[in-house]
Write a protein that holds these residues in place. Structure first.
Motif, PDB file in Angstrom:
ATOM      1  N   LEU A  33      41.965  36.121  37.107  1.00 46.83           N
ATOM      2  CA  LEU A  33      42.566  35.433  38.521  1.00 46.83           C
ATOM      3  C   LEU A  33      41.955  36.138  39.784  1.00 46.83           C
ATOM      4  O   LEU A  33      41.530  35.467  40.657  1.00 46.83           O
ATOM      5  CB  LEU A  33      44.310  35.745  38.699  1.00 46.83           C
ATOM      6  CG  LEU A  33      44.798  34.656  37.846  1.00 46.83           C
ATOM      7  CD1 LEU A  33      46.361  35.080  37.926  1.00 46.83           C
ATOM      8  CD2 LEU A  33      44.660  33.128  38.119  1.00 46.83           C
ATOM      9  N   TYR A  82      37.781  35.739  39.267  1.00 47.38           N
ATOM     10  CA  TYR A  82      37.157  34.567  39.497  1.00 47.38           C
ATOM     11  C   TYR A  82      37.840  33.871  40.667  1.00 47.38           C
ATOM     12  O   TYR A  82      37.301  32.521  41.430  1.00 47.38           O
ATOM     13  CB  TYR A  82      37.118  33.523  38.303  1.00 47.38           C
ATOM     14  CG  TYR A  82      36.308  34.018  37.355  1.00 47.38           C
ATOM     15  CD1 TYR A  82      35.085  33.441  37.243  1.00 47.38           C
ATOM     16  CD2 TYR A  82      36.618  34.908  36.554  1.00 47.38           C
ATOM     17  CE1 TYR A  82      34.042  34.023  36.449  1.00 47.38           C
ATOM     18  CE2 TYR A  82      35.553  35.413  35.570  1.00 47.38           C
ATOM     19  CZ  TYR A  82      34.434  34.959  35.436  1.00 47.38           C
ATOM     20  OH  TYR A  82      33.806  35.497  34.404  1.00 47.38           O
ATOM     21  N   GLY A  83      39.076  34.050  41.469  1.00 44.51           N
ATOM     22  CA  GLY A  83      39.738  33.607  42.435  1.00 44.51           C
ATOM     23  C   GLY A  83      39.678  31.885  42.460  1.00 44.51           C
ATOM     24  O   GLY A  83      40.348  31.511  41.156  1.00 44.51           O
ATOM     25  N   ASP A  84      39.489  31.332  43.281  1.00 50.88           N
ATOM     26  CA  ASP A  84      39.549  29.917  43.467  1.00 50.88           C
ATOM     27  C   ASP A  84      38.619  29.171  42.299  1.00 50.88           C
ATOM     28  O   ASP A  84      38.807  27.930  42.054  1.00 50.88           O
ATOM     29  CB  ASP A  84      38.861  29.574  44.776  1.00 50.88           C
ATOM     30  CG  ASP A  84      40.055  29.780  45.909  1.00 50.88           C
ATOM     31  OD1 ASP A  84      41.060  30.349  45.444  1.00 50.88           O
ATOM     32  OD2 ASP A  84      39.599  29.803  46.854  1.00 50.88           O
ATOM     33  N   ALA A  85      37.766  29.943  41.518  1.00 49.23           N
ATOM     34  CA  ALA A  85      37.008  29.209  40.595  1.00 49.23           C
ATOM     35  C   ALA A  85      37.752  29.115  39.230  1.00 49.23           C
ATOM     36  O   ALA A  85      37.011  28.496  38.507  1.00 49.23           O
ATOM     37  CB  ALA A  85      35.618  29.946  40.450  1.00 49.23           C
ATOM     38  N   SER A  96      42.768  24.897  37.858  1.00 55.31           N
ATOM     39  CA  SER A  96      44.119  25.180  38.447  1.00 55.31           C
ATOM     40  C   SER A  96      45.076  25.251  37.283  1.00 55.31           C
ATOM     41  O   SER A  96      45.925  26.059  37.438  1.00 55.31           O
ATOM     42  CB  SER A  96      44.608  24.063  39.316  1.00 55.31           C
ATOM     43  OG  SER A  96      44.195  22.987  38.757  1.00 55.31           O
ATOM     44  N   ALA A 114      44.926  28.591  35.731  1.00 59.71           N
ATOM     45  CA  ALA A 114      45.312  29.376  36.765  1.00 59.71           C
ATOM     46  C   ALA A 114      46.996  29.687  36.826  1.00 59.71           C
ATOM     47  O   ALA A 114      47.462  30.760  36.891  1.00 59.71           O
ATOM     48  CB  ALA A 114      44.989  29.067  38.051  1.00 59.71           C
ATOM     49  N   ARG A 143      49.134  32.797  35.910  1.00 54.58           N
ATOM     50  CA  ARG A 143      50.294  33.303  36.849  1.00 54.58           C
ATOM     51  C   ARG A 143      51.500  33.416  36.039  1.00 54.58           C
ATOM     52  O   ARG A 143      52.492  34.000  36.343  1.00 54.58           O
ATOM     53  CB  ARG A 143      50.251  32.241  38.003  1.00 54.58           C
ATOM     54  CG  ARG A 143      49.267  32.697  39.156  1.00 54.58           C
ATOM     55  CD  ARG A 143      49.580  32.044  40.591  1.00 54.58           C
ATOM     56  NE  ARG A 143      48.141  31.853  40.894  1.00 54.58           N
ATOM     57  CZ  ARG A 143      47.714  30.496  41.066  1.00 54.58           C
ATOM     58  NH1 ARG A 143      48.397  29.335  40.273  1.00 54.58           N
ATOM     59  NH2 ARG A 143      46.550  30.043  41.393  1.00 54.58           N
TER      60      ARG A 143
END
Ligand SMILES: Cc1cc2nc3c(=O)[nH]c(=O)nc-3n(C[C@H](O)[C@H](O)[C@H](O)COP(=O)(O)OP(=O)(O)OC[C@H]3O[C@@H](n4cnc5c(N)ncnc54)[C@H](O)[C@@H]3O)c2cc1C
Length: 476
Positions: A256, A259-262, A265, A268, A272
Motif C-alpha cells: 500500500l 505502490y500507493g494509488d497504483a 482498488s 487495496a 487495508r
C-alpha cells in the motif's frame, strides 16, 4: 535488473538465490543496516564476546525444509547441532515435561506415555509425509495422503475441545507449549498445527542450534547469491516500486505504501482489512553461569517453554488476544550455548534468549515479569543475570518493518493465512499489481526459517515472467 527482491530475510534470500541460479540478474535491497531479517545475530552491546540471535534461534525447519535440504546448509559450513533434548516445559509443582529426540524416552518419562505415542508415533515414522503437508504449497496434492490424513486428524483433534484426548497434564502442557510458536488463542488448529509439525520434528531431526549463530544461515544464502552474480544492498528501505519484476519479502500491507494509488482498488481494500496478531516482547539476557532449574532435566534443553500448564497457557493467550497483558505470559526461551559452547565468552558469560507474548503494540518492558517466571522454575536465577536488554513489541518493527505491532507471525497466525494466504487468491505469491510478487512468511507455508515461501514465489516468478518451467539445481 531482471528481479529485485525487497528484504533479505530467509524467504527473500531463497527467492533471490533461485532466480540468480536460473540465470537472471538479481538485486536484494534490505532496509536495515545488516542482512538476514529474522535470521540475524548480533553481539551483546556490553559484552561483545556474547552473541545473541536477534530473532530466530532454533532451527528444526532449517534441517527439515526441502529448500534447505537441497541447498545443503551442511555442505556450506552451517553446522546445525541437535542435542538429545529437544524442548522442556517446567510445571508449577517444580517438575517438568521433557521432549527428547527419542520418542521412547519421552514416553517413558511422561505420566501417560501411551497417549503421547498415539499422537506422535505414526507421524515420526513418516516425517517426509508430515512435512509434505505442512511445508507444501497447499495447492498441489500432498505427496503422502495417508500421513496427511493422520496429521490433519491430529491437528483437528488437538485444535478443538477434543484436545483432552491427550492424557496427562504434563503431556498436555508439553504439546501446547510447542503449539504456542504460532501465537493464537487455543484450542485452535493454528496452535495444534504448529504442535504437530514441530513436535514431530522434535522426535526426528531434532531442534538444532546453528554453531556460530543463526546469522550463519543467511550468510550462506548471500554467499551463494553473490557467487551467481547477485547483488545485495543494505540500509535502503524500499519506498517506491523498483524497475522490472519485484519480489517482496515484506508484510503484504507494505505494498500500500510502495505502490500507493497504483494498487487496484479491490486489492487495496483487502490489504487495508489485513489484520496483524498479538506481539512479542523480546528480552535478551547475559548470564554468568548455568540456570539451576528445579527439575534438573531442563538444564539439558536448549529450548524451554515457560508457560506453565495447558490451562495457564490458554488463559495467557486469551488475555493477549483480548488486548490485556497476561499475569503469566507465554514465554519462549532458548539457551543456544547448550548446543554451541562457542557462545560462551572467555569470562563464562552466555546468552539467554527469551520472548513473551503480549498484546499488539504493547510498550511494556517484561524483563521483571520474565525474571519472576524464571525464579519460580529456577530459584536463584536473578543472581545469574549480568545484563539484559528489552525490545518491547511497539519497537519490534524498528528492526524489521514486517513485525507490525510486534507480530512476529506477520498476521499469519490464522487458518485462512496458513491455507489460503494473506488475501483470497489462487496463487498467494502473486498480486494483481503488475510485476509485483510476495514471498514473505505472510504467504504459505507461513512462519519459520524454511525458505519455502521464497521457493514458491521464485517458482511462480520464473514461470510467469520469464517462461522458465524447470527450477535450477540448488546444491553447492
Ligand atoms: C523473536 C523471534 C523469534 C523467532 N524464533 C524463531 C525460531 O527460533 N525458529 C524459526 O524457524 N523461526 C523463528 N522466528 C520466525 C522467523 O524468524 C521468521 O518467520 C522468518 O525470518 C521469516 O522470514 P522472511 O524472509 O519471510 O522475513 P524476515 O526474516 O522477517 O525478513 C524480512 C526482511 O525484509 C526487510 N524489509 C521489510 N520491509 C522492507 C522495505 N520496505 N525495504 C527493504 N527491506 C524491507 C526487513 O528489514 C527484513 O530484513 C522468530 C521470529 C522472531 C521475531
Amino acid at each position: 535488473m531482471d528481479v529485485t527482491v525487497v528484504g533479505s530475510g530467509p524467504n527473500g534470500l531463497a527467492a533471490a538465490v533461485i532466480c540468480a541460479r536460473a540465470g537472471l540478474s538479481v538485486r536484494v535491497i534490505e532496509g536495515q543496516p545488516t542482512a538476514g531479517g529474522g535470521a540475524r545475530s548480533a553481539p551483546d552491546p556490553e559484552f561483545p564476546g556474547v552473541l545473541h540471535d536477534v530473532c530466530s534461534a532454533v532451527h528444526p525447519l532449517g534441517l527439515a525444509s526441502p529448500f534447505f535440504a537441497e541447498f545443503d546448509l551442511a555442505a556450506r559450513g552451517v553446522q546445525l547441532v541437535a542435542p538429545e533434548t529437544s524442548y522442556a516445559n517446567p510445571l508449577p509443582d517444580g517438575t517438568a515435561a521433557v521432549a527428547y529426540r527419542s520418542l521412547d524416552r519421552t514416553c517413558e518419562e511422561l505420566d501417560d506415555g501411551a497417549s503421547w505415542r498415539r499422537l506422535f508415533g505414526p507421524l515420526t515414522e513418516h516425517v517426509d509425509g508430515v512435512l509434505g503437508f505442512f511445508l507444501g504449497d497447499k495447492r498441489s496434492l500432498p505427496p503422502d495422503l495417508p500421513t496427511t490424513v493422520r496429521a490433519g486428524l491430529r491437528v483437528l483433534t488437538q485444535g478443538s475441545p477434543a484436545w483432552s484426548l491427550l492424557r496427562g497434564e504434563d503431556a498436555r502442557a508439553l504439546f501446547t507449549g510447542v503449539g504456542t510458536h504460532a501465537i493464537s488463542t487455543m484450542p485452535s488448529p493454528v496452535n495444534s498445527g504448529a504442535g504437530v509439525m514441530l513436535g514431530t520434528l522434535a522426535h526426528t531431526v531434532g531442534w538444532p542450534v546453528p554453531v556460530g549463530g543463526t546469522q550463519m544461515i543467511p550468510d550462506a544464502l548471500i554467499a551463494d547469491l553473490r557467487s551467481h552474480g547477485g547483488e545485495l544492498v543494505v540500509g535502503e528501505p524500499v519506498t517506491a516500486p523498483p524497475e522490472g519484476v519485484a519480489i517482496y519479502d515484506t508484510a503484504p500491507t507494505a505494498l500500500l505504501d510502495i505502490y500507493g494509488d497504483a494498487v487496484p482498488s479491490r486489492y487495496a481494500k483487502a490489504l487495508r482489512r489485513y489484520r496483524f496478531g498479538p506481539g512479542v516482547c523480546k528480552v535478551d539476557f547475559v548470564l554468568s553461569g548455568e540456570i539451576g532449574w528445579r527439575d534438573t532435566r531442563v538444564g539439558q534443553s536448549p529450548t524451554v517453554h515457560l508457560g506453565g500448564t495447558r490451562a495457564q497457557m490458554a488463559l495467557a493467550e486469551r488475555e493477549i488476544a483480548a488486548g490485556r497483558h497476561a499475569e503469566w505470559p507465554m514465554t519462549l526461551v532458548a539457551l543456544p550455548h547448550l548446543a554451541d559452547p562457542s557462545r560462551i565468552d572467555d569470562q563464562g558469560r552466555r546468552p539467554l534468549w527469551t520472548y513473551a507474548h503480549v498484546p499488539s503494540g504493547s510498550t511494556a518492558d517484561l524483563t521483571e515479569t520474565i525474571t519472576g517466571m524464571f525464579e519460580d522454575a529456577a530459584p536463584g536465577f536473578r543472581d545469574l543475570v549480568v545484563s539484559s536488554h528489552c525490545v518491547p513489541a511497539s519497537q519490534m518493527s524498528h528492526h524489521n518493518a514486517n513485525y507490525v505491532g510486534g507480530d512476529i507471525i506477520v498476521g499469519g497466525a490464522t487458518l485462512f493465512a496458513a491455507m489460503i494466504g494473506p488475501t483470497l487468491r489462487m496463487n498467494p505469491w502473486t498480486t494483481p499489481i503488475p510485476k509485483a510478487y510476495l514471498c514473505s512468511s505472510a504467504t504459505p507455508p507461513g512462519t519459520g526459517v524454511h525458505g519455502m515461501a521464497g521457493y514458491y514465489a521464485a517458482r511462480t516468478v520464473l514461470r510467469k515472467e520469464f517462461g522458465i518451467g524447470a527450477l535450477p539445481k540448488l546444491a553447492p
